[in-house]
Design a protein around this motif. Structure first.
Motif, PDB file in Angstrom:
ATOM      1  N   SER A 189      19.609  47.782  73.528  1.00  0.00           N
ATOM      2  CA  SER A 189      18.241  47.279  73.434  1.00  0.00           C
ATOM      3  C   SER A 189      17.402  47.866  74.562  1.00  0.00           C
ATOM      4  O   SER A 189      17.926  48.329  75.576  1.00  0.00           O
ATOM      5  N   ASP A 241      11.639  43.547  68.967  1.00  0.00           N
ATOM      6  CA  ASP A 241      11.810  42.608  70.079  1.00  0.00           C
ATOM      7  C   ASP A 241      10.532  42.586  70.893  1.00  0.00           C
ATOM      8  O   ASP A 241       9.867  43.614  71.073  1.00  0.00           O
ATOM      9  N   ARG A 263       9.136  40.247  74.434  1.00  0.00           N
ATOM     10  CA  ARG A 263       9.418  39.169  75.371  1.00  0.00           C
ATOM     11  C   ARG A 263       8.406  39.194  76.509  1.00  0.00           C
ATOM     12  O   ARG A 263       8.001  40.266  76.974  1.00  0.00           O
TER      13      ARG A 263
END
Length: 338
Positions: free
Chosen positions: A46, A187, A189
């Motif tokens: 990732s 993703d 965040r």
């Protein structure tokens, strides 16, 4: 803030000629020597694990030794795509600034993926153009490409080299291919706050520099310029707290504490106090808090006031330049939270 594009960021560095921007503008007959093959890493995980700082600083290729798993915080060697490696997807790691759930703005780290990468792979296979060739004038802007990785169908990945144009920047074909990617966010965040809801509501920046300290350190004491008199439009007050680690530095920055438009009566009192002509006192104690006064419409001069320590103030007016003056406890009280 646009969240899906891949446009290369253009940052004006003001470093002089194109040569100073990207390691030198070569002569008309010179070419930029490209790197060897990119280092192939066995398993993509990732962006959070492999490139946690992507978007914060430019990636720097390291040495030539091959590894099967990059150590934490160390990136594999950037290079050309080996013929034995067949890319099937591209991953871009970066950061965006987005509205916060409760107001303000937050910085988020993102991982985006594109699977239709034929044009990108073709562009990455181009040769570098000759540096300084032709009549093209190199500009001062530096194109900062996104953090890019290519994956194959086995889950392996590499960092591809971006072919350069005559100015040492990514070729137009590479830029167009990156901009044309159809990206899916896999993703996202939150990694930090850029602007608090309170700062946004007050109309103030989250961080600001203590320019009184900067000017005083440069040895430019003087009297307040005539342009800094009480004639001004509506002003906004923004107050900042300087952390102990920042105080006394070359350009100490403070974090937002409170702010608001000044009521007319209070503004008149503040401007009368700032219209004094006392020179700034000789003092070397950095302030822990300072205020910034700016016109609500962005016009006119700016005022910076130390709310403790030396209690000097600075007027930044054009024409007139920057001038220091001496405030007092009464002026600081007028700029309090109430």
């Amino acid at each position: 803030m646009r969240s899906g594009g891949t446009t290369l960021a253009a940052t004006l560095l003001g470093l002089g000629l194109c040569g100073l921007v990207l390691a030198g503008c070569a002569g008309p007959g010179d070419t930029l020597k490209g790197p060897g093959s990119a280092e192939i890493v066995e398993k993509w995980t990732s962006c959070a694990e492999i490139a946690p700082q992507a978007g914060v600083m430019l990636p720097v290729p390291r040495g030539s030794a091959a590894v099967t798993s990059p150590p934490a915080g160390v990136e594999p060697r950037v290079g050309r795509i080996d013929p034995a490696f067949t890319p099937v997807a591209a991953v871009l790691c970066g950061r965006d600034v987005v509205p916060g759930a409760a107001g303000g703005r937050e910085q988020v780290a993102t991982e985006r993926r594109a699977d239709d990468i034929g044009p990108l792979v073709a562009a990455l296979g181009l040769a570098d153009e000759k540096r300084g060739s032709g009549e093209i004038a190199c500009t001062l802007d530096m194109l900062v490409p996104p953090w890019l990785a290519l994956l194959d169908d086995q889950g392996r990945w590499l960092r591809p080299y971006l072919p350069k144009d005559v100015c040492g920047k990514p070729r137009p074909e590479v830029r167009a291919a990156l901009d044309g990617l159809r990206l899916t966010t896999v993703d996202s965040r939150t990694v930090g706050q850029v602007e608090s809801p309170e700062a946004e509501a007050a109309g103030c920046a989250q961080r600001w520099s203590d320019m009184v300290w900067v000017e005083a350190t440069l040895g430019r004491p003087g009297r307040v310029a005539p342009e800094a008199g009480p004639k001004a439009g509506p002003l906004r007050l923004c107050v900042y707290q300087v952390s102990p680690s920042e105080r006394g530095g070359g350009k100490p920055a403070g974090d937002f504490v409170y702010g608001r438009p000044l009521p007319p009566e209070r503004q008149a009192d503040v401007l009368r106090a700032l219209a004094g002509t006392r020179p700034a006192a000789d003092c070397a104690t950095p302030a822990s808090r300072f205020a910034v006064l700016r016109a609500v419409d962005g016009s006119g001069p700016e005022w910076y006031v130390e709310l403790d320590a030396c209690r000097r103030f600075l007027v930044v007016a054009s024409p007139g330049g920057s001038q220091l003056g001496q405030g007092d406890a009464a002026l600081a009280a007028l700029l309090g939270p109430n």
